[in-house]
Design a protein around this motif. Structure first.
Motif: not given
Length: 177
Positions: A154-156, A158
């Motif tokens: 998910e962080e990648e 964003k």
């Protein structure tokens, strides 16, 4: 309609206004059938303890559902042992509620419809167990398996990460003006 895999009915005429404690436990065949119904590797234990009483609106059952199950990791299919210790608070009524209004009162009870003659505490316990389980459980190897398959976190993913360069260029351009 077929009978539930774990049925423990209590006739209404045996339930009084005073509380009565009822303990139920699923046997091997019932647990195997529940594992199949809820797509679990196994249900190793399922039991519940209820304090049951009648009131003006129906039958009230409060207690705890306890279980030990094995779920499959939603990514790797690795077995994941899970324990359930879930409070239960139900009101059995003999008809569908007239209103579609949702009560947000913390003391409100979940409602289950019954046939007017008996309540099924076994089915209530089975449904409570199933609803308390994570629908997409992930085991310790899930993140590595996803990464190896090329799935980004998910962080990648964003939007700020993808647009960070554009935002910096816009800010630089605005600073020059």
């Amino acid at each position: 309609m077929t009978a539930p895999e774990f049925s423990r009915t209590e006739r209404i005429d045996t339930i009084g206004e005073g509380e009565r404690t009822i303990a139920i436990t699923a046997n091997d065949a019932e647990r195997a059938a529940l594992a199949k119904r809820f797509d679990l590797i196994s249900v190793d234990r399922l039991e519940a303890k209820f304090a049951v009483r009648r009131d003006a609106a129906g039958v009230v059952a409060r207690g705890t559902v306890s279980a030990a199950v094995v779920q499959a990791c939603s990514v790797t299919d690795d077995p994941l042992p899970v324990t359930v210790e879930e409070p239960i608070a139900l009101r059995f009524v003999d008809h569908e509620p007239d209103s579609e209004e949702i009560e947000l009162d913390p003391d409100a009870l979940d409602t289950m419809v019954f046939d007017g003659a008996a309540v099924d505490l076994g089915e209530a316990a089975a449904e409570t167990m199933a609803l308390s389980l994570d629908p997409f459980p992930r085991g310790p190897n899930a993140a590595a398996a996803l990464k190896a398959a090329g799935v980004i976190s998910e962080e990648e993913a964003k939007p700020a990460g993808a647009l960070a360069g554009l935002k910096a260029a816009l800010e630089k351009r605005l600073d020059r003006s």
